[in-house]
Design an enzyme around this catalytic site. Sequence first.
Site, mmCIF file in Angstrom:
data_model
loop_
_atom_site.group_PDB
_atom_site.id
_atom_site.type_symbol
_atom_site.label_atom_id
_atom_site.label_comp_id
_atom_site.label_asym_id
_atom_site.label_seq_id
_atom_site.Cartn_x
_atom_site.Cartn_y
_atom_site.Cartn_z
ATOM 1 N NE ARG A 1 5.942 0.458 -1.777
ATOM 2 C CZ ARG A 1 5.242 0.330 -1.116
ATOM 3 N NH1 ARG A 1 5.156 0.162 0.501
ATOM 4 N NH2 ARG A 1 3.712 -0.062 -1.511
ATOM 5 C CG ASP A 2 4.002 -3.607 -0.097
ATOM 6 O OD1 ASP A 2 4.138 -2.993 0.999
ATOM 7 O OD2 ASP A 2 2.810 -4.198 -0.588
ATOM 8 C CG HIS B 1 -1.136 -4.059 -3.593
ATOM 9 N ND1 HIS B 1 0.383 -3.695 -3.855
ATOM 10 C CD2 HIS B 1 -0.765 -4.582 -2.221
ATOM 11 C CE1 HIS B 1 0.973 -3.687 -2.879
ATOM 12 N NE2 HIS B 1 0.383 -4.113 -1.752
ATOM 13 C CG HIS C 1 -0.272 -8.050 1.614
ATOM 14 N ND1 HIS C 1 0.849 -7.917 1.911
ATOM 15 C CD2 HIS C 1 -0.366 -7.059 0.597
ATOM 16 C CE1 HIS C 1 1.614 -6.728 1.684
ATOM 17 N NE2 HIS C 1 0.598 -6.037 0.604
ATOM 18 C CB CYS D 1 1.525 -9.265 7.787
ATOM 19 S SG CYS D 1 -0.084 -8.445 8.174
ATOM 20 C CG ASN E 1 3.648 -7.422 -1.378
ATOM 21 O OD1 ASN E 1 2.502 -6.702 -1.813
ATOM 22 N ND2 ASN E 1 4.370 -7.210 -0.828
#
Lengths: 322, 322
Positions: B17-18, B226, B228, B259, B268
């Site tokens: 997903r991310d 979470h 990055h 990003c 991530n």
Amino acid sequence: MTTSWPAAVRIVEVGPRDGLQNEPFPLPVAARVELIRRLVGAGLKSVEAGAFVSPKRVPQMDGSAAVLARVLADPPPPTGATAGAVAGVVAGAVDYPVLVPNLQGFEAALAAGAQTVAVFAAASETFSRRNINCSIAESLVRFRAVAGAARAAGVKLRGYVSCVAGCPYEGAVAPRAVAGVAAALRALGCDEISLGDTIGTGNPDSIRRMLEAVLREVPAERLAGHYHDTYGMAVANVYASLELGLTVFDAAVGGLGGCPYAPGAAGNVATEELVWLFGGLGIATGVDLEALVDTAVWISTRLGRAPASRVARAVLARRQHR
Amino acid sequence: MTTSWPAAVRIVEVGPRDGLQNEPFPLPVAARVELIRRLVGAGLKSVEAGAFVSPKRVPQMDGSAAVLARVLADPPPPTGATAGAVAGVVAGAVDYPVLVPNLQGFEAALAAGAQTVAVFAAASETFSRRNINCSIAESLVRFRAVAGAARAAGVKLRGYVSCVAGCPYEGAVAPRAVAGVAAALRALGCDEISLGDTIGTGNPDSIRRMLEAVLREVPAERLAGHYHDTYGMAVANVYASLELGLTVFDAAVGGLGGCPYAPGAAGNVATEELVWLFGGLGIATGVDLEALVDTAVWISTRLGRAPASRVARAVLARRQHR
């Protein structure tokens, strides 16, 4: 846990030596001189300039005498873009350590004008034998001669300890083995001892345990953390070392270099990552990040690739986005 | 500072997903299903499967209903190679959270079989307006409806807070702003709140200050970190969070993603980096590193590049060296 940080730390830029030494193709003297000049222009005050080792074994360091002599003969001025960041830095204040394996290497370095030399020991017996072809004890005897000659010549002495967290042949290395070698180097007269996680297998816990053992023998102000980013742990290891009082850290612009024991893996922690980290913590480095990223791009392009550091990628992306 | 670590942590794999959401080219449903199956085969027990958002705005997440339905209809078994690492994991024990922006998204997710949904708020007003087109307060009202419907349907609720360290529009974000949003999400009934350093500008100090504020409102066992890796700080930030008691961390295989505010920058933190870190600290994750690296290589190849993680590079290098 509120930590009070030092006002400033010193970064020892090892890209022109530890970085380039582990790149597959040797760069000519002129390119290495240019790299050093750019690094000094970005504000770095300790730049490892080369190694007086066998050019047969390490062709990447061939011509180190010429590199050092040229840099010393024509000291790089701070560049216009970074004059602010390096205000107060005069040519004489920049230090250019070079590696010397023995007395013969020391004499060649001295002839080229070296003001700081570094000897390199290991905390692992097998690594010592494979890397410098003698036991740890034998290497210390060899370095004693270098130390004596350096003292007599008024040259500063740096000592490296490699494999402080792990060895490619022996696996995990005991903290007390590292402490023993660090203490011996200090007793020889090393002004600064750089603790190298040569294969990057250390993590904040194992680095901390290692440092706690070393700190019982050598005070923090005599130590440098030298961490490779093979497994992405180097920034966390630097942070853990900072918590234990270390204020000197080795790094290589653009994350130059690699790991001879895992070709293709990442090399030294990138100088940009440390400049970013310290900047965020409010600790001065005197380094201009933008000029440093320019240098990372320049040397990486010279080596036919993109800079390996996260920070360089992000800064470049931001520039392009504007 | 001797820290006593938890026996195990949970990694929430957000690559499908991310990660994929921030890759330039959308992958078809079949590839995303395959990615999820491989991740579960490597031992991951929480794998974010998609987002029920506008396919016009986020084409990368188009077909999330099909992805989720396929994964749930034919639960991936642990692969032979990693059966040992995932012993005891049965299909039903794996969780597949999906993002839902509103009640309509929730209903679509529920129809596809979702057992966990996630809402996403921001700690920065400007980011909230630009990202989800409403104020923070308005977003919380919207999420209240989702929370009520989730409770009624017996669906677990996860809440994201983005910009916990910095915002691309506002710069530094105050810890109390993060704490306020986290507390509101907890009050809405979020079982877990994931604190996202969306642009990766956090460092161990600022993450610690943020967490200290949040922990006054929400207990550590309800929080996830979470982070990055835009500036290479994510591993250090995870370590700092672990010291403050967090035991759930989001990560993306192969360091997928990027990003949107700095195209070309790292995404991530790589799942491999966290599996390596926790392994070194003696903390169980249930994830098989070799199988995970295989998955990183597979998805990165699918996206036309090499895995971005240091650990994947080092593991591949070691394999080749053998």
